[in-house]
Design an enzyme around this catalytic site. Structure first.
Site, PDB file in Angstrom:
ATOM      1  N   LYS A 143       0.811  -1.216   0.000  1.00  0.00           N
ATOM      2  CA  LYS A 143       0.000   0.000   0.000  1.00  0.00           C
ATOM      3  C   LYS A 143       0.853   1.278   0.000  1.00  0.00           C
ATOM      4  O   LYS A 143       0.363   2.336  -0.404  1.00  0.00           O
ATOM      5  CB  LYS A 143      -0.969   0.016   1.182  1.00  0.00           C
ATOM      6  CG  LYS A 143      -1.917  -1.184   1.230  1.00  0.00           C
ATOM      7  CD  LYS A 143      -2.606  -1.420  -0.091  1.00  0.00           C
ATOM      8  CE  LYS A 143      -3.555  -2.615  -0.150  1.00  0.00           C
ATOM      9  NZ  LYS A 143      -3.018  -3.920   0.262  1.00  0.00           N
ATOM     10  N   TYR A 198     -12.582 -14.331   2.084  1.00  0.00           N
ATOM     11  CA  TYR A 198     -11.573 -13.352   2.508  1.00  0.00           C
ATOM     12  C   TYR A 198     -11.229 -13.510   3.994  1.00  0.00           C
ATOM     13  O   TYR A 198     -12.122 -13.530   4.850  1.00  0.00           O
ATOM     14  CB  TYR A 198     -12.095 -11.934   2.262  1.00  0.00           C
ATOM     15  CG  TYR A 198     -11.132 -10.864   2.740  1.00  0.00           C
ATOM     16  CD1 TYR A 198      -9.959 -10.602   2.038  1.00  0.00           C
ATOM     17  CD2 TYR A 198     -11.381 -10.138   3.897  1.00  0.00           C
ATOM     18  CE1 TYR A 198      -9.068  -9.647   2.470  1.00  0.00           C
ATOM     19  CE2 TYR A 198     -10.496  -9.175   4.340  1.00  0.00           C
ATOM     20  CZ  TYR A 198      -9.333  -8.928   3.624  1.00  0.00           C
ATOM     21  OH  TYR A 198      -8.446  -7.994   4.068  1.00  0.00           O
ATOM     22  N   TYR A 243      -3.208 -12.582   2.338  1.00  0.00           N
ATOM     23  CA  TYR A 243      -2.932 -12.279   0.934  1.00  0.00           C
ATOM     24  C   TYR A 243      -1.775 -13.122   0.370  1.00  0.00           C
ATOM     25  O   TYR A 243      -1.995 -14.041  -0.422  1.00  0.00           O
ATOM     26  CB  TYR A 243      -2.583 -10.790   0.757  1.00  0.00           C
ATOM     27  CG  TYR A 243      -3.674  -9.833   1.162  1.00  0.00           C
ATOM     28  CD1 TYR A 243      -4.638  -9.432   0.243  1.00  0.00           C
ATOM     29  CD2 TYR A 243      -3.744  -9.308   2.443  1.00  0.00           C
ATOM     30  CE1 TYR A 243      -5.635  -8.542   0.584  1.00  0.00           C
ATOM     31  CE2 TYR A 243      -4.747  -8.414   2.809  1.00  0.00           C
ATOM     32  CZ  TYR A 243      -5.686  -8.037   1.877  1.00  0.00           C
ATOM     33  OH  TYR A 243      -6.675  -7.158   2.228  1.00  0.00           O
TER      34      TYR A 243
HETATM   35  C1  PLP Z   1      -3.818  -5.104   0.105  1.00  0.00           C
HETATM   36  C2  PLP Z   1      -2.865  -6.231   0.059  1.00  0.00           C
HETATM   37  C3  PLP Z   1      -2.726  -7.031  -1.087  1.00  0.00           C
HETATM   38  C4  PLP Z   1      -3.600  -6.898  -2.289  1.00  0.00           C
HETATM   39  O1  PLP Z   1      -3.411  -5.738  -3.016  1.00  0.00           O
HETATM   40  P1  PLP Z   1      -4.650  -5.116  -3.841  1.00  0.00           P
HETATM   41  O2  PLP Z   1      -4.058  -4.004  -4.559  1.00  0.00           O
HETATM   42  O3  PLP Z   1      -5.676  -4.728  -2.809  1.00  0.00           O
HETATM   43  O4  PLP Z   1      -5.176  -6.190  -4.726  1.00  0.00           O
HETATM   44  C5  PLP Z   1      -1.746  -8.019  -1.100  1.00  0.00           C
HETATM   45  N1  PLP Z   1      -0.985  -8.246  -0.023  1.00  0.00           N
HETATM   46  C6  PLP Z   1      -1.095  -7.524   1.106  1.00  0.00           C
HETATM   47  C7  PLP Z   1      -0.215  -7.856   2.245  1.00  0.00           C
HETATM   48  C8  PLP Z   1      -2.042  -6.494   1.185  1.00  0.00           C
HETATM   49  O5  PLP Z   1      -2.138  -5.784   2.317  1.00  0.00           O
END
Ligand code: PLP
Length: 335
Positions: free
Chosen positions: A53, A268, A294
């Site tokens: 992010k 999720y 993720y």
């Molecule tokens: C938000 C996030 C993702 C996914 O990214 P997006 O752009 O939302 O698809 C992947 N890994 C981590 C650790 C995240 O925080």
């Protein structure tokens, strides 16, 4: 790719390292089917413990500061990495931060509700609003922004995951960075693999590849949030909007986006056996940390596909480590 006309704040320390997974590869042996595995360390960052992010927030906060914002608001799940990094980056930039967090994941234990990202969001000084799982957090964030504006504050609202076209520019820039690093390393990656949550990471990479005259199929994601068809459609729409922002003369074909939904599990934030195996394997063979929501699921997908022989022998595959390590503390009981 010319992104210099977009205001940007520095939340990263230049290109993140790419390196090969030698110990994991030795451990996997013949299961690798001759694939060469590499990681890009987007989990390393100088603010708020780092994560994907930060690249988006460089552009989102760049615009907010250019428009003299004093407050930023965003949304996410209780254990949102994006919320944590928005809070940390706002603190770094001297902005107030409010978070609208939903209880969208069915976990009630104290690790989940109070540790990990939730602890850090508070430490970074964010004002946190907790909502039930089904709440429309973005609508509530917009309403709060209106309230604050009526008091004279200058407020910017960032969508879930920071995945507006402007935020996605962070990963369009990352695509250019990867292409340059690959050229310097003398490597031609057959694939660049990422997790897909709010789809901005994949969308940005696809747009960046297309803008650089490369095949957007070089990027592939494993969805951990929306089911495959919805994730693919959302990613395509975002990638097109992002590419339009970079270069209005280019387009993306309907089939430009590769999303795999086979490793999402029940939903999720709900752990899978593959995720646990991937997190443990990476930790024990490389001393590297994936996250339970993720990158653990996405790496499980990559391991599965490598073992299934989906790549040619000798192919170099790059997995982008996206961070999320505080999630491990929230999911302690799973390990
Ligand atoms: C938000 C996030 C993702 C996914 O990214 P997006 O752009 O939302 O698809 C992947 N890994 C981590 C650790 C995240 O925080």
């Amino acid at each position: 790719m010319v992104l210099t006309r977009f205001p940007r704040v520095a939340l990263t320390d230049g290109p993140t390292p790419i390196r090969s997974l030698d110990r994991l590869s030795t451990h996997l042996g013949p299961e690798l089917n001759g694939v060469r595995l590499f990681v890009k360390r987007d989990d390393i960052g100088p603010v708020g413990l780092g994560g994907n992010k930060l690249r988006k927030l460089e552009f989102l906060l760049g615009q907010a500061l250019a428009e003299r914002a004093d407050t930023v608001i965003t949304v996410g799940a209780l254990q949102s990495n994006h919320a944590r990094l928005t809070a940390a980056s706002a603190a770094r930039m001297g902005l107030a931060c409010e978070l609208f967090l939903t209880r969208s994941v069915p976990r009630e234990d104290a690790d989940y509700t109070a540790n990990g990202n939730r602890l850090l969001q508070d430490l970074f000084g964010a004002h946190v609003h907790l909502l039930p799982g089904e709440a429309d957090s973005l609508a509530q964030a917009e309403a709060r922004a209106e309230e604050l504006r009526a008091e004279g504050r200058r407020v910017h609202v960032f969508p879930s995951g920071g995945s507006s076209p402007l935020g996605c520019l962070g990963y369009a820039a990352c695509a250019a960075e990867i292409l340059e690093q690959a050229a310097n390393l003398g490597l031609a990656f057959a694939r660049i693999v990422v997790p897909n949550g709010s789809s901005g990471t994949h969308a940005g990479l696809a747009a960046g590849l297309a803008a650089a005259g490369r095949d957007p199929h070089l990027a592939q994601s494993y969805t951990v949030l929306a089911p495959e068809p919805e994730a693919a459609a959302a990613t395509l729409a975002r990638a097109r909007d992002t590419l339009a922002l970079i270069d209005g003369s280019q387009t993306l074909a309907d089939d430009a986006i590769l999303v795999d939904g086979a490793h999402r599990g029940p939903g999720y934030g709900i752990p899978t056996e593959g995720m646990r195996e991937a997190v443990r394997l990476m930790a024990r063979t490389e001393g590297l940390l994936l996250d339970p929501v993720y990158s653990g699921k996405a790496f499980a997908g990559l391991l599965h596909d490598v073992r299934a022989g989906r790549y040619e022998r000798g192919a170099a595959v790059l997995f982008v480590m996206t961070g999320g390590v505080p999630g491990l503390f929230a999911y302690r009981s799973e390990f």
